[in-house]
Design a protein around this motif. Structure first.
Motif, PDB file in Angstrom:
ATOM      1  N   GLU A  90       0.905  -1.152   0.028  1.00 27.67           N
ATOM      2  CA  GLU A  90      -0.147  -0.017  -0.135  1.00 27.67           C
ATOM      3  C   GLU A  90       0.969   1.344   0.009  1.00 27.67           C
ATOM      4  N   SER A  91       1.928   1.157   0.796  1.00 25.75           N
ATOM      5  CA  SER A  91       2.753   2.642   1.075  1.00 25.75           C
ATOM      6  C   SER A  91       3.483   2.568  -0.207  1.00 25.75           C
ATOM      7  N   PHE A  92       4.279   1.423  -0.639  1.00 23.37           N
ATOM      8  CA  PHE A  92       5.059   1.694  -1.779  1.00 23.37           C
ATOM      9  C   PHE A  92       4.626   2.005  -3.162  1.00 23.37           C
ATOM     10  N   TRP A  93       3.238   1.206  -3.420  1.00 25.36           N
ATOM     11  CA  TRP A  93       2.531   1.740  -4.718  1.00 25.36           C
ATOM     12  C   TRP A  93       1.611   2.884  -4.643  1.00 25.36           C
ATOM     13  N   GLY A  94       1.242   3.353  -3.262  1.00 27.01           N
ATOM     14  CA  GLY A  94       0.757   4.250  -3.133  1.00 27.01           C
ATOM     15  C   GLY A  94       1.729   5.583  -3.466  1.00 27.01           C
ATOM     16  N   GLU A 138      -9.376   5.868  -3.571  1.00 23.67           N
ATOM     17  CA  GLU A 138      -9.509   5.792  -2.088  1.00 23.67           C
ATOM     18  C   GLU A 138      -8.945   4.792  -1.513  1.00 23.67           C
ATOM     19  N   GLN A 139      -8.455   3.758  -2.079  1.00 16.87           N
ATOM     20  CA  GLN A 139      -7.966   2.581  -1.578  1.00 16.87           C
ATOM     21  C   GLN A 139      -6.768   2.164  -2.582  1.00 16.87           C
ATOM     22  N   VAL A 140      -5.433   2.008  -1.894  1.00 20.21           N
ATOM     23  CA  VAL A 140      -4.393   1.657  -2.897  1.00 20.21           C
ATOM     24  C   VAL A 140      -4.754   0.020  -3.214  1.00 20.21           C
ATOM     25  N   LEU A 141      -5.065  -0.795  -2.438  1.00 19.96           N
ATOM     26  CA  LEU A 141      -5.138  -2.048  -2.954  1.00 19.96           C
ATOM     27  C   LEU A 141      -6.404  -2.832  -2.318  1.00 19.96           C
ATOM     28  N   TRP A 158      -6.358  -2.507  -7.807  1.00 15.93           N
ATOM     29  CA  TRP A 158      -5.337  -1.550  -7.480  1.00 15.93           C
ATOM     30  C   TRP A 158      -5.953  -0.003  -7.713  1.00 15.93           C
ATOM     31  N   PHE A 159      -5.755   0.934  -6.859  1.00 17.67           N
ATOM     32  CA  PHE A 159      -6.254   2.093  -6.682  1.00 17.67           C
ATOM     33  C   PHE A 159      -7.417   2.510  -6.978  1.00 17.67           C
ATOM     34  N   VAL A 160      -8.250   1.750  -6.016  1.00 22.31           N
ATOM     35  CA  VAL A 160      -9.818   1.663  -6.081  1.00 22.31           C
ATOM     36  C   VAL A 160     -10.205   3.167  -6.278  1.00 22.31           C
ATOM     37  N   SER A 213      -9.783   3.175 -12.231  1.00 20.88           N
ATOM     38  CA  SER A 213      -8.609   2.540 -12.349  1.00 20.88           C
ATOM     39  C   SER A 213      -8.771   1.098 -12.920  1.00 20.88           C
ATOM     40  N   ASN A 214      -9.994   0.469 -12.190  1.00 20.48           N
ATOM     41  CA  ASN A 214      -9.878  -1.214 -12.608  1.00 20.48           C
ATOM     42  C   ASN A 214     -10.736  -1.608 -13.891  1.00 20.48           C
ATOM     43  N   GLN A 215     -11.156  -0.544 -14.359  1.00 21.89           N
ATOM     44  CA  GLN A 215     -12.068  -0.832 -15.844  1.00 21.89           C
ATOM     45  C   GLN A 215     -10.913  -1.337 -16.541  1.00 21.89           C
TER      46      GLN A 215
END
Ligand code: ATP
Ligand code: MG
Length: 630
Positions: free
Chosen positions: A16-20, A33-36, A46-48, A232-234
């Motif tokens: 979460e912190s790395f990819w954030g 709102e949410q990284v994972l 990812w990146f919800v 992001s997830n489409q």
């Protein structure tokens, strides 16, 4: 700067912190709102909630700073055409293409199948889809009609974009008859086919569904099509793997995770800076083309070079001259191209000024040691082998020079990339192998951003195919053998399935077998790949005829061999044609009826076929040996 070890550990322990942090490399229209989201393994989101657009990140975002910088340099040694497009010009072309597509009914979430040779319009069409939020499905232009039809039926596109012809090694390949045949074979009806006319094919088809691109481009010359902001997830695209079993797997990728992963890879692995020039000599029909001809270099603000041609036309120095002329900084290709270049007059390379080149990247197949040693000493620049799959979208093993310039080791592409919890596992127990012990290369859940989300339209196939190899464990299998050393470097030892790689083209041996056995004279067939010093591998076919006496007549053997080759051409394309067809009375099989492909391949390569328990007919292997000796 953290060391590789620290950075990698953090990317696994605290994704979460790395990819954030990595997510800041791209533009988000709406923050996530949410990284994972790992609530539904093996699926990962990812990146919800974040909204973004791949085309915006690849083009629009750069207009303020680099409108006049070249975004795309196009070089075709087949047609002699060379073109340059600045970011502003690319923006205009992609808007035109997007407007044309929109006028033909393409909307968000619809599929567009792109069956194009290496021309700038392939890039425009992919980015236009991204702009509209449509899902592109690029089919490699070398595929024959049945393969194309299978992909039409799986992706059910509203539009196909094609050209009159492709060109390779001086030969023109008419595309429209192939599309026509594919449409006739497919169950799914595609209303329109957009045709880019290169004026290469004299007898191009005039079917009623064909819509010419050029007049529409004129009509929408000044069009501006806004980017559609996607969660992001489409899905952004579907790309089929070569498909060892009948139906190819549609690898589906997302939008935000892919953009972030590519942007990160450009820094951590490729060290591409805005303004650099990157040449990926691959095809847009493969994943390397999607990621490193198109999306990654553009997202990172580079100039990307797109090339139509071979490494040896007009002569074996052409690639080195292109590097010189266009001041290429980063070059990416497959080992097979290098094996071709290695055979050329060394002067051709020495004569070129390669001072602009910083690093050469190689992927797609094993980099053999003689080739690695040759290129290393001839080029005197870092050569970075990297290992990945259509499924992962970006290198899962490489030397992360942008994080720490670890020294490369001959025979290994390097160490696991950020976010890849990669291990070598015992194939039966799933236990992690000790250094030096061979096992299957596997990834822990969750896969990092940029990897496949699912198999298009078939979540259960995604689970069954990739996540079921070790019962009770959430492990993704790569289906490649590997081994680690004491320092954590991984070597790739080949595939656990039966795919062969001919001159950088992946072919399922089973697909070739199907094409051959469709001939009425054939009772049974085994196809294996054997090492070839130029092409990497070539296919050999071992055929059992229904009527062995059919070969008795003079010339019958040659005639039949030619017919079988034609059958392979028609089903799969000439690239899949076996180098030799051997006729046998029986095929070597285990008692349970499994063909001993591995043993045949070993004999063909002059190796010991190894342990052969439970063989049905020991004489069959002798026959193979005799046939090979003929
Ligand atoms: P399918 O999955 O349909 O059988 P494919 O695996 O041939 O198709 P790709 O995804 O293009 O299609 O190829 C990925 C495979 O290529 C890897 O799994 C591995 O076997 C091989 N490969 C890629 N890069 C390397 C490399 N640097 N070294 C060794 N092998 C590599
Ligand atoms: Mg594969």
């Amino acid at each position: 700067m953290p060391t590789y070890r620290e950075a990698h550990r953090r990317s696994i322990e605290d994704p979460e912190s790395f990819w954030g942090e990595q997510a800041r490399r791209i533009h988000w229209e709406t923050p996530f709102e949410q990284v994972l989201d790992r609530s539904n393994p093996p699926f990962a989101r990812w990146f919800v909630g974040g909204k973004t657009n791949l085309c915006y990140n690849a083009i629009d975002r750069h207009l303020a700073a680099r409108a006049r910088q070249n975004a795309l340099v196009y070089v075709s040694t087949e047609t002699g055409i060379e073109r340059r497009y600045t970011y502003a010009e690319l923006h205009a072309e992609v808007n035109r293409m997007a407007a044309v597509m929109r006028s033909l009914g393409v909307t968000q979430g619809e599929r567009v199948l792109i069956y194009l040779p290496m021309i700038p319009e392939a890039l425009f069409a992919m980015l236009a889809c991204a702009r509209l939020g449509a899902i592109h499905s690029v089919v490699f232009g070398g595929f024959a009609a049945p393969s194309l039809a299978a992909r039409i039926d799986d992706a059910t596109p509203v539009l196909i974009v094609t050209a009159d012809a492709g060109a390779r090694a001086g030969r023109v390949i008419d595309y429209t008859p192939l599309v026509d045949e594919a449409l006739a074979r497919a169950t799914h009806k595609v209303p329109k086919v957009l045709l880019i006319d290169r004026q290469l094919a004299p007898e191009r088809l005039q079917a009623p569904y064909l819509v010419a691109y050029e007049p529409l481009r004129e009509r929408f010359f000044d069009a501006h099509v806004p980017c559609v902001w996607l969660e992001s997830n489409q899905p952004s695209y579907v790309l089929y793997t070569s498909g060892t079993t009948g139906k190819p797997k549609g690898v589906q990728r997302d939008v935000g995770g892919y953009a972030v992963a590519l942007a990160a890879s450009m820094e951590h692995i490729f060290q591409g800076k805005p303004g650099d020039t990157m040449w990926t000599a691959s095809d847009v029909g493969w994943v390397v083309g999607h990621s490193y001809i198109i999306y990654a270099p553009l997202i990172a603000g580079l100039t990307t070079v797109m090339y139509e041609g071979t490494p040896i036309r007009p002569d074996g120095g052409i690639w080195w001259r292109i590097i010189e002329q266009h001041r290429i900084n980063l070059m990416f290709t497959a080992p097979t191209a290098l094996r071709v270049l290695k055979k050329q007059d060394p002067k051709l390379m020495e004569q070129a000024d390669l001072s602009s080149l910083r690093t050469l990247f190689l992927a797609g197949e094993p980099l053999d040691e003689p080739t690695a040693q040759w290129i290393q000493s001839a080029l005197k620049k870092p050569v970075v082998d990297n290992y990945w799959q259509t499924e992962t979208g970006w290198p899962m093993i490489a030397i992360p020079r942008g994080i720490e310039a670890l020294s490369p080791k001959l025979g290994s592409p390097g160490v696991p990339s950020m976010g890849f919890a990669l291990t070598v596992r015992n194939e039966a127990t799933g236990e992690i192998c000790a250094p030096g012990e061979k096992g299957v290369i596997a990834l822990d859940y969750p896969l990092p951003p940029g990897c496949m989300q699912t198999v298009w339209g078939d979540d259960s196939r995604f689970i069954k195919t990739y996540w079921n190899s070790v019962p009770g464990q959430q492990l993704y299998s790569t289906f490649d053998w590997g081994v680690t050393d004491e320092d954590g470097y991984v070597s790739i030892l080949g595939r656990t399935d039966d795919v062969i790689n001919v001159a950088g083209h992946r072919l399922g041996t089973r697909e070739i077998e199907e094409a051959i056995s469709s001939h009425r004279a054939v009772a049974e067939v085994a196809v294996v790949g054997v090492a070839d010093s130029v092409k990497g591998q070539v296919a050999l076919a071992f055929v059992v005829l229904r009527d062995a006496q059919a070969l008795d007549k003079a010339g019958a053997r040659e005639a039949l061999e030619a017919e079988l080759a034609r059958s392979v051409d028609a089903h799969l394309g000439a690239i899949a044609r076996p180098a030799r067809v051997h006729f046998l009375a029986t095929l070597p099989k285990t008692r349970s009826g499994k063909l001993l492909r591995r043993a045949i391949a070993a004999l063909a390569e002059g190796r010991d076929p190894g342990d052969l328990p439970m063989i049905e007919d020991a004489g069959a292997l002798v026959q193979v040996k005799e046939a090979l000796a003929r």
